[in-house]
Scaffold this active site. Structure first.
Site, PDB file in Angstrom:
ATOM      1  CB  CYS A  65       8.365 -51.322   7.435  1.00  0.00           C
ATOM      2  SG  CYS A  65       8.738 -52.972   6.807  1.00  0.00           S
ATOM      3  CG  LEU A  66      14.706 -50.377   6.897  1.00  0.00           C
ATOM      4  CD1 LEU A  66      15.404 -51.606   7.444  1.00  0.00           C
ATOM      5  CD2 LEU A  66      15.256 -50.027   5.514  1.00  0.00           C
ATOM      6  CD  GLN A  80      12.964 -54.207  10.485  1.00  0.00           C
ATOM      7  OE1 GLN A  80      13.900 -53.997   9.706  1.00  0.00           O
ATOM      8  NE2 GLN A  80      11.992 -55.046  10.206  1.00  0.00           N
ATOM      9  CG  ASN A 136       7.050 -56.520   2.376  1.00  0.00           C
ATOM     10  OD1 ASN A 136       7.647 -57.597   2.499  1.00  0.00           O
ATOM     11  ND2 ASN A 136       7.306 -55.681   1.397  1.00  0.00           N
ATOM     12  CG  HIS A 166       3.605 -51.347   5.414  1.00  0.00           C
ATOM     13  ND1 HIS A 166       4.352 -50.431   4.699  1.00  0.00           N
ATOM     14  CD2 HIS A 166       4.400 -52.414   5.612  1.00  0.00           C
ATOM     15  CE1 HIS A 166       5.557 -50.937   4.461  1.00  0.00           C
ATOM     16  NE2 HIS A 166       5.614 -52.136   5.013  1.00  0.00           N
ATOM     17  CD  GLU A 210       2.131 -47.825   4.154  1.00  0.00           C
ATOM     18  OE1 GLU A 210       2.729 -48.715   3.518  1.00  0.00           O
ATOM     19  OE2 GLU A 210       2.235 -47.702   5.400  1.00  0.00           O
TER      20      GLU A 210
END
Length: 366
Positions: free
Chosen positions: A261-262, A265, A303, A343, A345
């Site tokens: 995710c972040l 990026q 997300n 994600h 997980e």
């Protein structure tokens, strides 16, 4: 409408004011405090407590598209972090819990954690508006403060928003800590807003994990001599987390890297990729992603509001979002580093992508 909702409707009238002037009326629940935030929608059918405790939602109001929320309550076991980091919750129908695992109702849980919510909202109309016009800054009025709708819209418009804001430093841990005392591999995990189930999955992949605050210098990580470095998920704008970009560049090629995710990026930007904001983001448990290395399609939990765009020559795309063709995974062509936008997980969500933690373990084995 359940009797619980009728009783509350007479007592706690509330409204959500969007920056474009649209007003949604409803009933306040949780903490009685007004707040600003960015409105997004999540299409998951369940898992609202995991959503509430996902640090990636810091600064946002989460609209749940599932119409009935609260049915199974909340408990101490289903959290994904130490606190609730979102700014508020928007739902259609609030139900009292009926489940043997429930310790608190959703209303009680929000009150305990100082977070506001609104129910009775036409979440279908709100979701369609967000899909059409994009994520919106908003003001949630649930308190007894005399704020009219025009003033609420003005406050929403004047809020600074999330672009260019470093929220990772707001949600990260304050000191390093250990997770899972035993494991063949030692992983140093950067906490930009890490979820508990990521740590569980790393432990299941035979890793002992040391979690570090977001601003930990790369030199301190290398001094621990871990077998690999993990870059976690987190909230808001990756371009604002400049210290992380500097540290990632220092770690590239020295230790195997995995990002989610972040963290995905940040790895991409550190390697030279561009990154931009999506119209309304990806938030939910049902996003189809094609693994370009195997051809398999995985249903994923997502997300995020930002996504990598143009990739440099040193990176190759490994995963593609089948809804909008955005970049969902990358790997470095010559260095041991890879990441995914979604994600693996889950929590909540499907388990189609759990094998990525084993791929990280295999990188460290080499």
């Amino acid at each position: 409408m359940p009797s619980y909702m009728w009783k509350e409707k007479r007592e706690k009238k509330a409204f959500l004011a969007l920056a474009d002037g649209t007003i949604f009326h409803g009933v306040g629940f949780g903490a009685e405090q007004d707040t600003v935030g960015e409105v997004v929608f999540n299409t998951g059918m369940s898992g609202y407590q995991e959503i509430l405790t996902d640090p990636s939602y810091a600064g946002q109001f989460v609209t749940l598209t599932a119409p009935e929320i609260g049915n199974y309550g909340c408990n101490a076991d289903d959290v994904e972090s130490r606190a609730l980091f979102l700014n508020g919750l928007i739902i259609h129908e609030l139900n009292l819990p009926s489940n043997f695992r429930s310790e608190w109702s959703l209303d009680e849980y929000l009150k305990q954690n100082g977070k506001s919510g609104i129910f009775g909202v036409d979440t279908r109309a709100l979701t369609l508006l967000l899909r059409d016009r994009g994520s919106q800054k908003a003001y949630l009025h649930v308190s007894k403060e005399p704020v009219d709708e025009k003033e609420a819209v003005r406050r929403a418009q004047e809020w600074e928003g999330l672009d260019g804001r470093d929220y990772a430093s707001k949600v990260t841990c304050q000191a390093r800590y250990e997770f899972n005392a035993e494991g063949r591999f030692h992983v140093a995990a950067y906490d930009f807003g890490i979820k508990l189930n990521i740590l569980r999955e790393l432990a299941a992949a035979d890793c002992r994990v040391t979690v570090f605050p977001a601003k930990t210098p790369a030199e301190e990580i290398l001094a621990d001599n871990p077998d690999g470095v993990f870059l976690s998920n987190g909230p808001a704008d990756p371009s604002a987390v400049t210290y992380a970009l500097e540290n990632i560049r220092k770690l590239l090629g020295k230790k195997p890297l995995m990002g989610i995710c972040l963290g995905h990026q940040l790895l991409g930007i550190a390697c030279g990729a561009t990154c931009g904001r999506l119209k309304f983001g990806h938030h939910g448990c049902n996003h189809p992603v094609r693994n370009l290395l195997t051809g398999a399609v995985e249903i994923t939990s997502q997300n995020h509001n930002y996504a990598l765009q143009k990739l440099p020559d040193c990176l190759e795309m490994t995963h593609l979002n089948l809804n909008d063709n955005t970049v969902e995974g990358i790997r470095h062509k010559s260095l041991p580093a890879f990441s995914v936008q979604y994600h693996p997980e889950a929590a909540p969500g499907p388990h189609d992508s759990q094998q990525l933690f084993d791929e990280f373990r295999k990188l460290m084995e080499k």
